[in-house]
Design a protein around this motif. Structure first.
Motif, PDB file in Angstrom:
ATOM      1  N   VAL A  16     -29.335   7.097  -6.519  1.00  0.00           N
ATOM      2  CA  VAL A  16     -28.627   7.193  -5.234  1.00  0.00           C
ATOM      3  C   VAL A  16     -27.259   7.833  -5.432  1.00  0.00           C
ATOM      4  CG1 VAL A  16     -27.543   5.872  -3.363  1.00  0.00           C
ATOM      5  CG2 VAL A  16     -29.867   5.319  -4.100  1.00  0.00           C
ATOM      6  N   ARG A  17     -26.569   7.464  -6.497  1.00  0.00           N
ATOM      7  CA  ARG A  17     -25.244   8.050  -6.744  1.00  0.00           C
ATOM      8  C   ARG A  17     -25.361   9.524  -7.093  1.00  0.00           C
ATOM      9  NH1 ARG A  17     -24.246   2.584  -8.773  1.00  0.00           N
ATOM     10  NH2 ARG A  17     -24.735   3.163 -10.901  1.00  0.00           N
ATOM     11  N   ARG A  18     -26.411   9.904  -7.821  1.00  0.00           N
ATOM     12  CA  ARG A  18     -26.612  11.332  -8.101  1.00  0.00           C
ATOM     13  C   ARG A  18     -26.903  12.090  -6.807  1.00  0.00           C
ATOM     14  NH1 ARG A  18     -29.636   9.113 -12.341  1.00  0.00           N
ATOM     15  NH2 ARG A  18     -31.607   9.795 -11.376  1.00  0.00           N
ATOM     16  N   ALA A  19     -27.677  11.481  -5.920  1.00  0.00           N
ATOM     17  CA  ALA A  19     -27.954  12.115  -4.625  1.00  0.00           C
ATOM     18  C   ALA A  19     -26.669  12.262  -3.815  1.00  0.00           C
ATOM     19  CB  ALA A  19     -28.991  11.303  -3.851  1.00  0.00           C
ATOM     20  N   MET A  20     -25.833  11.233  -3.821  1.00  0.00           N
ATOM     21  CA  MET A  20     -24.559  11.299  -3.090  1.00  0.00           C
ATOM     22  C   MET A  20     -23.709  12.456  -3.595  1.00  0.00           C
ATOM     23  SD  MET A  20     -23.515   7.309  -2.847  1.00  0.00           S
ATOM     24  CE  MET A  20     -23.971   6.312  -1.436  1.00  0.00           C
ATOM     25  N   CYS A  43     -16.953  10.815   5.517  1.00  0.00           N
ATOM     26  CA  CYS A  43     -16.691   9.424   5.856  1.00  0.00           C
ATOM     27  C   CYS A  43     -17.786   8.536   5.264  1.00  0.00           C
ATOM     28  CB  CYS A  43     -16.641   9.269   7.366  1.00  0.00           C
ATOM     29  SG  CYS A  43     -16.216   7.611   7.899  1.00  0.00           S
ATOM     30  N   ALA A  44     -17.395   7.397   4.746  1.00  0.00           N
ATOM     31  CA  ALA A  44     -18.357   6.479   4.139  1.00  0.00           C
ATOM     32  C   ALA A  44     -19.500   6.159   5.090  1.00  0.00           C
ATOM     33  CB  ALA A  44     -17.650   5.196   3.705  1.00  0.00           C
ATOM     34  N   GLY A  45     -19.206   6.039   6.375  1.00  0.00           N
ATOM     35  CA  GLY A  45     -20.229   5.730   7.359  1.00  0.00           C
ATOM     36  C   GLY A  45     -21.265   6.822   7.543  1.00  0.00           C
ATOM     37  N   SER A  46     -20.966   8.026   7.070  1.00  0.00           N
ATOM     38  CA  SER A  46     -21.899   9.145   7.217  1.00  0.00           C
ATOM     39  C   SER A  46     -23.033   9.112   6.197  1.00  0.00           C
ATOM     40  CB  SER A  46     -21.156  10.471   7.088  1.00  0.00           C
ATOM     41  OG  SER A  46     -20.235  10.625   8.140  1.00  0.00           O
ATOM     42  N   PHE A  47     -22.967   8.194   5.259  1.00  0.00           N
ATOM     43  CA  PHE A  47     -23.985   8.118   4.208  1.00  0.00           C
ATOM     44  C   PHE A  47     -25.185   7.273   4.611  1.00  0.00           C
ATOM     45  CE2 PHE A  47     -20.422   9.619   1.736  1.00  0.00           C
ATOM     46  CZ  PHE A  47     -21.010  10.449   0.806  1.00  0.00           C
ATOM     47  N   GLU A  48     -25.364   7.035   5.918  1.00  0.00           N
ATOM     48  CA  GLU A  48     -26.501   6.237   6.370  1.00  0.00           C
ATOM     49  C   GLU A  48     -27.828   6.879   5.992  1.00  0.00           C
ATOM     50  OE1 GLU A  48     -25.738   9.126   9.651  1.00  0.00           O
ATOM     51  OE2 GLU A  48     -24.417   7.696   8.696  1.00  0.00           O
ATOM     52  N   ARG A  49     -27.797   8.148   5.652  1.00  0.00           N
ATOM     53  CA  ARG A  49     -29.003   8.867   5.234  1.00  0.00           C
ATOM     54  C   ARG A  49     -29.661   8.222   4.021  1.00  0.00           C
ATOM     55  NH1 ARG A  49     -27.340  14.149   5.120  1.00  0.00           N
ATOM     56  NH2 ARG A  49     -29.394  14.758   4.443  1.00  0.00           N
ATOM     57  N   GLY A  51     -30.480   5.178   3.704  1.00  0.00           N
ATOM     58  CA  GLY A  51     -31.382   4.120   4.098  1.00  0.00           C
ATOM     59  C   GLY A  51     -30.991   2.778   3.516  1.00  0.00           C
ATOM     60  N   LEU A  52     -29.743   2.661   3.077  1.00  0.00           N
ATOM     61  CA  LEU A  52     -29.246   1.421   2.482  1.00  0.00           C
ATOM     62  C   LEU A  52     -28.215   0.789   3.406  1.00  0.00           C
ATOM     63  CD1 LEU A  52     -28.681   2.810  -1.127  1.00  0.00           C
ATOM     64  CD2 LEU A  52     -30.621   1.449  -0.332  1.00  0.00           C
ATOM     65  N   SER A  53     -27.942  -0.481   3.193  1.00  0.00           N
ATOM     66  CA  SER A  53     -26.921  -1.152   3.995  1.00  0.00           C
ATOM     67  C   SER A  53     -25.563  -0.531   3.709  1.00  0.00           C
ATOM     68  CB  SER A  53     -26.884  -2.649   3.667  1.00  0.00           C
ATOM     69  OG  SER A  53     -26.358  -2.845   2.366  1.00  0.00           O
ATOM     70  N   GLN A  54     -24.652  -0.688   4.668  1.00  0.00           N
ATOM     71  CA  GLN A  54     -23.310  -0.124   4.497  1.00  0.00           C
ATOM     72  C   GLN A  54     -22.616  -0.726   3.272  1.00  0.00           C
ATOM     73  OE1 GLN A  54     -22.039   2.508   6.238  1.00  0.00           O
ATOM     74  NE2 GLN A  54     -20.481   2.462   4.669  1.00  0.00           N
ATOM     75  N   SER A  55     -22.844  -2.003   3.000  1.00  0.00           N
ATOM     76  CA  SER A  55     -22.193  -2.627   1.838  1.00  0.00           C
ATOM     77  C   SER A  55     -22.736  -2.044   0.533  1.00  0.00           C
ATOM     78  CB  SER A  55     -22.363  -4.146   1.866  1.00  0.00           C
ATOM     79  OG  SER A  55     -23.728  -4.495   1.790  1.00  0.00           O
ATOM     80  N   THR A  56     -24.015  -1.730   0.491  1.00  0.00           N
ATOM     81  CA  THR A  56     -24.593  -1.128  -0.712  1.00  0.00           C
ATOM     82  C   THR A  56     -24.080   0.297  -0.887  1.00  0.00           C
ATOM     83  OG1 THR A  56     -26.558  -2.509  -0.504  1.00  0.00           O
ATOM     84  CG2 THR A  56     -26.765  -0.535  -1.872  1.00  0.00           C
ATOM     85  N   VAL A  57     -24.006   1.034   0.206  1.00  0.00           N
ATOM     86  CA  VAL A  57     -23.453   2.389   0.162  1.00  0.00           C
ATOM     87  C   VAL A  57     -22.017   2.342  -0.345  1.00  0.00           C
ATOM     88  CG1 VAL A  57     -22.697   4.334   1.598  1.00  0.00           C
ATOM     89  CG2 VAL A  57     -24.977   3.383   1.904  1.00  0.00           C
ATOM     90  N   SER A  58     -21.233   1.415   0.185  1.00  0.00           N
ATOM     91  CA  SER A  58     -19.832   1.280  -0.239  1.00  0.00           C
ATOM     92  C   SER A  58     -19.734   0.945  -1.722  1.00  0.00           C
ATOM     93  CB  SER A  58     -19.132   0.209   0.587  1.00  0.00           C
ATOM     94  OG  SER A  58     -19.016   0.635   1.927  1.00  0.00           O
ATOM     95  N   ALA A  59     -20.628   0.113  -2.211  1.00  0.00           N
ATOM     96  CA  ALA A  59     -20.617  -0.240  -3.636  1.00  0.00           C
ATOM     97  C   ALA A  59     -20.916   0.991  -4.495  1.00  0.00           C
ATOM     98  CB  ALA A  59     -21.623  -1.346  -3.917  1.00  0.00           C
ATOM     99  N   LEU A  61     -20.391   4.152  -3.647  1.00  0.00           N
ATOM    100  CA  LEU A  61     -19.228   5.042  -3.553  1.00  0.00           C
ATOM    101  C   LEU A  61     -18.073   4.528  -4.395  1.00  0.00           C
ATOM    102  CD1 LEU A  61     -19.432   5.914   0.245  1.00  0.00           C
ATOM    103  CD2 LEU A  61     -19.807   7.487  -1.679  1.00  0.00           C
ATOM    104  N   ALA A  62     -17.912   3.212  -4.480  1.00  0.00           N
ATOM    105  CA  ALA A  62     -16.843   2.633  -5.307  1.00  0.00           C
ATOM    106  C   ALA A  62     -17.063   2.942  -6.785  1.00  0.00           C
ATOM    107  CB  ALA A  62     -16.765   1.127  -5.079  1.00  0.00           C
ATOM    108  N   VAL A  63     -18.308   2.910  -7.231  1.00  0.00           N
ATOM    109  CA  VAL A  63     -18.608   3.254  -8.629  1.00  0.00           C
ATOM    110  C   VAL A  63     -18.277   4.718  -8.887  1.00  0.00           C
ATOM    111  CG1 VAL A  63     -20.453   3.476 -10.356  1.00  0.00           C
ATOM    112  CG2 VAL A  63     -20.336   1.435  -8.912  1.00  0.00           C
ATOM    113  N   LEU A  64     -18.652   5.594  -7.957  1.00  0.00           N
ATOM    114  CA  LEU A  64     -18.333   7.012  -8.109  1.00  0.00           C
ATOM    115  C   LEU A  64     -16.822   7.241  -8.133  1.00  0.00           C
ATOM    116  CD1 LEU A  64     -21.028   8.598  -5.765  1.00  0.00           C
ATOM    117  CD2 LEU A  64     -20.893   8.825  -8.259  1.00  0.00           C
ATOM    118  N   ALA A  65     -16.102   6.535  -7.284  1.00  0.00           N
ATOM    119  CA  ALA A  65     -14.645   6.675  -7.247  1.00  0.00           C
ATOM    120  C   ALA A  65     -14.014   6.138  -8.530  1.00  0.00           C
ATOM    121  CB  ALA A  65     -14.079   5.962  -6.017  1.00  0.00           C
TER     122      ALA A  65
END
Length: 98
Positions: A16-20, A43-49, A51-59, A61-65
């Motif tokens: 997922v992080r590689r896809a991001m 925007c973090a909210g734009s990563f709904e593509r 198919g994961l929860s917003q908290s998982t997406v945020s996690a 993105l935090a690893v990537l950051a």
């Protein structure tokens, strides 16, 4: 620029992080519906593509950051993400030294 290979390899270990990162390479193609200008980042909210929860997406993105592969920019309640091309290039270049 010091490259933290362990943090970057951890970030790249998840598909997922590689896809991001791939989506962030061409934000006009993958996030054209974003209301904010893409020059700000995605925007973090734009990563709904994902198919994961917003908290998982945020996690993810935090690893990537934390690895330095993406930069963040907070504007009001929104956090925008962009690829850190300099860090990515430094990491790729440093692989020759391993």
């Amino acid at each position: 620029m010091t490259t933290d290979h362990d943090a970057i390899l951890k970030a790249l270990a998840h598909p997922v992080r590689r896809a991001m990162l791939a989506w962030l390479k061409e934000p006009e193609r993958h996030f054209s519906a974003q209301a904010h200008p893409l020059e700000m980042g995605v925007c973090a909210g734009s990563f709904e593509r994902c198919g994961l929860s917003q908290s998982t997406v945020s996690a993810h993105l935090a690893v990537l950051a934390a690895s330095g592969l993406v930069t963040t920019r907070k504007v009001g309640p929104y956090v925008f993400y962009a690829r850190n091309e300099a860090a990515i290039a430094a990491f790729r270049s440093s692989l020759h030294d391993l």
